[in-house]
Write a protein that holds these residues in place. Structure first.
Motif, short mmCIF file in Angstrom:
data_model
loop_
_atom_site.label_atom_id
_atom_site.label_comp_id
_atom_site.label_asym_id
_atom_site.label_seq_id
_atom_site.Cartn_x
_atom_site.Cartn_y
_atom_site.Cartn_z
N ILE A 43 10.39 19.29 -31.70
CA ILE A 43 9.20 19.32 -32.61
C ILE A 43 10.35 19.37 -34.31
CG2 ILE A 43 8.08 19.53 -35.13
CD1 ILE A 43 5.33 20.31 -32.81
N PRO A 68 8.72 26.09 -36.27
CA PRO A 68 8.11 25.18 -34.45
C PRO A 68 8.97 25.94 -33.97
CG PRO A 68 9.48 23.00 -35.86
CD PRO A 68 9.49 24.31 -36.35
N TYR A 127 4.18 17.48 -40.01
CA TYR A 127 4.06 18.37 -38.78
C TYR A 127 2.72 18.66 -38.78
CZ TYR A 127 8.73 19.51 -38.94
OH TYR A 127 10.43 19.71 -38.90
N TYR A 167 6.82 20.22 -26.25
CA TYR A 167 6.81 19.33 -27.00
C TYR A 167 7.25 19.73 -28.03
CZ TYR A 167 5.11 16.32 -29.92
OH TYR A 167 4.80 15.43 -31.16
N GLN A 194 2.57 16.53 -35.92
CA GLN A 194 2.90 16.61 -34.01
C GLN A 194 2.30 17.95 -34.01
OE1 GLN A 194 6.53 15.43 -34.20
NE2 GLN A 194 5.81 13.77 -35.15
#
Ligand code: TRP
Length: 455
Positions: A135, A295, A115, A131, A118
């Motif tokens: 995730i 996220p 993560y 984006y 990411q």
């Protein structure tokens, strides 16, 4: 003053103990355990157990550490010789759990690293919002080798910190990361609480529905208490040796338990408002609840990608800190056992062993996905065996060792504060909980879970 004691100030003592307690257990594991067990009633049970069984054993471990500056393996050996009973098995059990927990913990720390990367990509990505919303856990779930590689990176970094003796430097970085994590945490909770789901969440978490409890609830709550307070493995024994002699250990134990509980409840307040917004309930019982919901929270925040990055960075540092505690204990025991090899060699061998073991949790969802027992996946069974059964049994061992090693006078002397007037009464309660209440509850928890399995 011993060499160990000289390098840590009072603040660092707390940082060590609190740092080992607060980690993925609070932030990643607690929300899904609460989700799985139906919320409020389970939360109450958990808090009750943390401040009775958990706290009493935590204080016993700290006191054991202060009384001898030994590792748990040495203490159990000593008591075995004295009592002429095979108590060293408790020491061996704790080492076994230690290795497996480190392997398991590294895999979850690998998820955090995933993560983290990411969100770094999120920062440089042109369409940042789109984006971040994309995730999720899919890449991890579908690839055992990705999980294994990330976990290896995590473990090797921890190994480097331990072997190079840069723990002090790491502690400093960690000490600076903690306030950032605290502020972020509060910001996220406030944001999370402005969502529509708040009233449902409050009902779920704070309105106990006792019909949600079942035969295995006691064991699950107790197991998590052991896990989150880092009990049953002699880690707190090691930290007990670091505390100065004028420190009142029962107060230390109480503070550590309180801080740990507050952090855990904060994690619930952060995760559940988001999880409640989703249409399906499957999140609640999913070990990925933290990773799936965060996220979606960061998307709603300005500069979310940056905050997301900071959050996972701090969380990862906390995971490194807890892993170092586990690794240090293993290496110390390894070096104790085999005097001839150097510290670097024992670090190397320990890490190799853990790397091999990591194959099982890392590939549990892919290669080992066919291995299911009791309707649960490989990973869930491993988690349950380790945390809900073995840790409490090991805790029982610590109680036995404690009463064999210290006599009444020594116990009293180490517990009672010279200035505290209430210590005397507290001492009696503590001994009662440690000697009678905790063993009975641990036994009952294991029995009931066992019955539930075969029902
Ligand atoms: N307590 C830590 C957490 O909540 C995990 C941990 C660190 C641990 N050291 C331990 C658990 C020793 C059991 C035993 O994340």
């Amino acid at each position: 003053m011993s060499k160990k004691a000289s390098w840590v100030s009072r603040f660092s003592f707390y940082l060590l103990a609190v740092g080992s307690a607060c980690g993925l257990g609070n932030i990643w594991r607690f929300p899904y355990v609460i989700g799985e067990n139906g919320g409020g009633a389970f939360l109450l049970l958990y808090i009750f157990l943390a401040f009775t069984v958990g706290l009493s054993i935590l204080v016993a471990e700290l006191i054991l550490g202060r009384s001898g500056e030994f590792s748990l393996l040495k203490i159990t050996k000593l008591v075995s010789l004295q009592a002429k009973k095979p108590f060293y098995w408790f020491g061996r059990l704790s080492i076994l759990i230690n290795v497996v927990i480190l392997a398991y913990y590294s895999v979850i720390s690998g998820w955090v690293l995933h993560y983290l990367t990411q969100f770094i990509v999120g920062i440089v990505n042109e369409n940042r919002i789109a984006y971040i919303s994309s995730i999720n856990m899919e890449a991890l779930k579908n690839s055992g080798s990705l999980q294994f590689s990330l976990a290896s990176v995590h473990l090797l970094i921890c190994g480097f910190v331990v072997a190079k003796g840069v723990i002090e430097r790491f502690e400093k970085i960690f000490a600076q990361a903690l306030p950032i994590l605290a502020v972020l945490f509060i910001v996220l909770i406030i944001r999370s609480f402005s969502l529509d789901s708040t009233s449902d969440v409050m009902r779920f978490l704070f309105y106990p529905d006792f019909s949600k409890l079942n035969l295995s609830s006691l064991g699950r709550a107790l197991g998590h208490v052991f896990f989150t307070l880092s009990l049953g493995m002699g880690i707190m024994v090691t930290y007990g040796t670091y505390f100065k002699n004028d420190e009142h250990l029962p107060s230390v134990g109480f503070r550590v338990t309180t801080i740990d509980t507050i952090v855990s409840i904060m994690a619930l307040l952060m995760v559940f408002p988001i999880a409640f917004l989703s249409d399906s309930n499957h999140y609640f019982t999913d070990p990925g609840i933290l990773f799936e919901s965060l996220p979606r929270l960061f998307v709603k925040i300005q500069y979310g990608e940056f905050f997301g990055f900071l959050f996972f960075l701090c969380l990862w540092l906390a995971a490194v800190n807890a892993s170092i505690g586990l690794l240090e204990t293993l290496i110390a025991n390894f070096s104790d056992k085999f005097h001839k090899i150097s510290r670097n060699q024992s670090t190397f061998m320990t890490i190799t062993g853990v790397l091999l073991l990591m194959i099982f949790p890392a590939f549990s969802g892919t290669l080992f996905s066919k291995f299911k027992w009791f309707n649960q996946s490989f990973m869930e069974n491993l988690d349950s065996l380790l945390i809900n059964y073995l840790l409490p049994i090991s805790g029982l061992g610590i109680i036995v060792i404690f009463f064999h090693l210290l006599n009444e006078t020594e116990r009293k002397e180490k517990f009672i504060d010279a200035t505290g007037k209430n210590s005397q009464a507290m001492y009696r309660h503590w001994i009662w909980i440690l000697k009678w209440f905790s063993p009975v509850l641990i036994g009952l928890a294991i029995l009931l879970q066992f019955v539930n399995l075969f029902r």
